[in-house]
Design an enzyme around this catalytic site. Structure first.
Site, PDB file in Angstrom:
ATOM      1  N   LYS A 132       0.653  -1.438  -0.085  1.00  0.00           N
ATOM      2  CA  LYS A 132       0.220  -0.300  -0.333  1.00  0.00           C
ATOM      3  C   LYS A 132       0.866   1.453  -0.427  1.00  0.00           C
ATOM      4  O   LYS A 132       0.636   2.460  -0.860  1.00  0.00           O
ATOM      5  CB  LYS A 132      -1.198   0.330   1.614  1.00  0.00           C
ATOM      6  CG  LYS A 132      -1.951  -1.043   0.967  1.00  0.00           C
ATOM      7  CD  LYS A 132      -2.830  -1.474   2.119  1.00  0.00           C
ATOM      8  CE  LYS A 132      -2.978  -2.996   2.114  1.00  0.00           C
ATOM      9  NZ  LYS A 132      -3.522  -3.478   3.657  1.00  0.00           N
TER      10      LYS A 132
ATOM     11  N   GLN B 257      -4.047  -2.045  10.223  1.00  0.00           N
ATOM     12  CA  GLN B 257      -4.213  -3.094   9.089  1.00  0.00           C
ATOM     13  C   GLN B 257      -4.602  -3.950  10.237  1.00  0.00           C
ATOM     14  O   GLN B 257      -4.657  -4.006  11.392  1.00  0.00           O
ATOM     15  CB  GLN B 257      -2.932  -3.293   8.913  1.00  0.00           C
ATOM     16  CG  GLN B 257      -2.978  -4.666   8.355  1.00  0.00           C
ATOM     17  CD  GLN B 257      -3.192  -4.650   6.835  1.00  0.00           C
ATOM     18  OE1 GLN B 257      -3.356  -3.783   6.019  1.00  0.00           O
ATOM     19  NE2 GLN B 257      -4.044  -5.666   6.572  1.00  0.00           N
TER      20      GLN B 257
ATOM     21  N   ASP C 239     -11.310   1.763   4.213  1.00  0.00           N
ATOM     22  CA  ASP C 239     -11.338   0.706   4.172  1.00  0.00           C
ATOM     23  C   ASP C 239     -12.866   0.618   4.167  1.00  0.00           C
ATOM     24  O   ASP C 239     -13.229  -0.559   3.906  1.00  0.00           O
ATOM     25  CB  ASP C 239     -11.118   0.453   5.404  1.00  0.00           C
ATOM     26  CG  ASP C 239      -9.527  -0.077   5.124  1.00  0.00           C
ATOM     27  OD1 ASP C 239      -9.749  -1.733   4.461  1.00  0.00           O
ATOM     28  OD2 ASP C 239      -8.866  -0.846   6.296  1.00  0.00           O
TER      29      ASP C 239
HETATM   30  N1  GUN Z   1      -6.484  -7.379   6.478  1.00  0.00           N
HETATM   31  C1  GUN Z   1      -6.798  -7.806   5.598  1.00  0.00           C
HETATM   32  N2  GUN Z   1      -7.823  -7.200   4.625  1.00  0.00           N
HETATM   33  C2  GUN Z   1      -7.564  -5.967   4.897  1.00  0.00           C
HETATM   34  C3  GUN Z   1      -8.315  -4.863   4.574  1.00  0.00           C
HETATM   35  O1  GUN Z   1      -8.781  -4.589   3.217  1.00  0.00           O
HETATM   36  N3  GUN Z   1      -7.973  -3.738   5.415  1.00  0.00           N
HETATM   37  C4  GUN Z   1      -7.175  -3.858   6.711  1.00  0.00           C
HETATM   38  N4  GUN Z   1      -6.845  -2.326   7.186  1.00  0.00           N
HETATM   39  N5  GUN Z   1      -6.905  -4.900   7.119  1.00  0.00           N
HETATM   40  C5  GUN Z   1      -6.798  -6.115   6.323  1.00  0.00           C
END
Ligand code: GUN
Length: 293
Positions: free
Chosen positions: A52, A96, A119
């Site tokens: 990211k 995350q 998100d």
């Molecule tokens: N863990 C697995 N997929 C995601 C996601 O799309 N966003 C976040 N914040 N954590 C994750």
């Protein structure tokens, strides 16, 4: 079988996103700023967050990575969330997942300002999405919708089976696929650990979306001839022939299922790259104030 090349599509979209960021810069707007909070040393999470941040650099975003040890308290994490909510330079941020067990992930999620919840996990965004109102859509389901649309896959009136009911993928995906929208209008079934006859349900599907996190769980005998198969899983399996000692496989047994599917996504290079693309697109929407002003 035609491969749905998420990596190629994500690369194409990245060029467009970079052009958009350049245009924002030239028009005097500040560049979008995404922040990510990473707690602990889960290797999967580290790799996702790295991707990211790298993507932000590539398209000219500002990015901030806040890394914290597993020992962080819930209160300390909530204080970080509050700081990010209050920081006018940050357009959107993510925490995350998964978080360590001693932290109540729901409490943390509720503390995020919905305007910055790129998100799409906060109940405000999840609820707005469910009602068909403008909202940040969760990144993985959104990326899948874009892939289906780009490949011209008809969804209207089709039977879609979503395997897994997580709040991040299965549940929002099933809602979106059932909605009255261009890529949607499906008759949706969610199968999960308490489903009586999972195999029969999957076998009846025109579109299968697998998001359970079990390596090669979906095998060819479960798939209807000509079905579209979307594989969200990213699972590590031991592989001594690889330098790092493992390889990544999806929830779908790729080789077997490729004999029957009409379209399918590979792992890696399918859903994963589109997930990051969607998060970045949500951050542009946040920077432009297109949902909440
Ligand atoms: N863990 C697995 N997929 C995601 C996601 O799309 N966003 C976040 N914040 N954590 C994750």
């Amino acid at each position: 079988m035609q491969l749905i090349d998420g990596k190629a599509l994500a690369t194409k979209m990245k060029t467009k996103i970079k052009e958009e960021v350049d245009a924002m810069k030239s028009s005097g707007m500040k560049v979008p700023h995404l922040a990510a909070v990473l707690v602990g040393d889960n290797p999967g999470s580290q790799s996702y967050v790295r991707n990211k941040v790298r993507y932000c650099d590539d398209v000219g975003f500002e990015s901030t990575l806040i890394k914290k040890d597993d020992s962080i308290t819930e209160g300390e994490l909530l204080a970080i969330v509050q700081d990010l909510n209050d920081d006018p330079s940050v357009d959107g941020f993510i925490i995350q997942l998964p978080l360590p067990d001693h932290i109540d992930a729901e409490k943390v999620n509720l503390a995020i300002d919905p305007k910055k919840d790129v998100d799409g996990f906060h109940p405000m965004n999840f609820g707005r999405m469910t009602l068909g109102l403008p909202a940040y859509l969760p990144a993985t389901p959104q990326g899948i919708l874009v892939m289906l649309e780009e490949y011209g896959i008809e969804t209207s009136g089709k039977k879609c089976v979503v395997v897994g009911r997580s709040n991040i993928v299965g549940m929002p995906m099933s809602i979106l696929m059932a909605q009255k929208r261009k890529t949607g209008n499906c008759t949706v079934t969610i199968v999960h650990s308490r489903t009586k006859d999972t195999v029969s349900e999957i076998r009846a599907a025109d579109i299968v979306i697998a998001a359970i996190g079990r390596a090669n769980y979906i095998t060819a005998d479960m798939i209807k001839e000509g079905a579209v198969v979307i594989d969200v899983g990213i699972n590590r399996v031991d592989d001594d022939s690889r330098k790092r000692g493992y390889r990544l496989v999806g929830d779908v047994d790729f080789l077997g299922v490729s004999e029957k599917a009409s379209y399918m996504t590979p792992v890696p290079g399918g859903v994963g790259p589109m997930t990051v693309t969607s998060l970045i697109m949500n951050t542009i929407i946040a920077a432009k104030g297109q949902i909440y002003n």
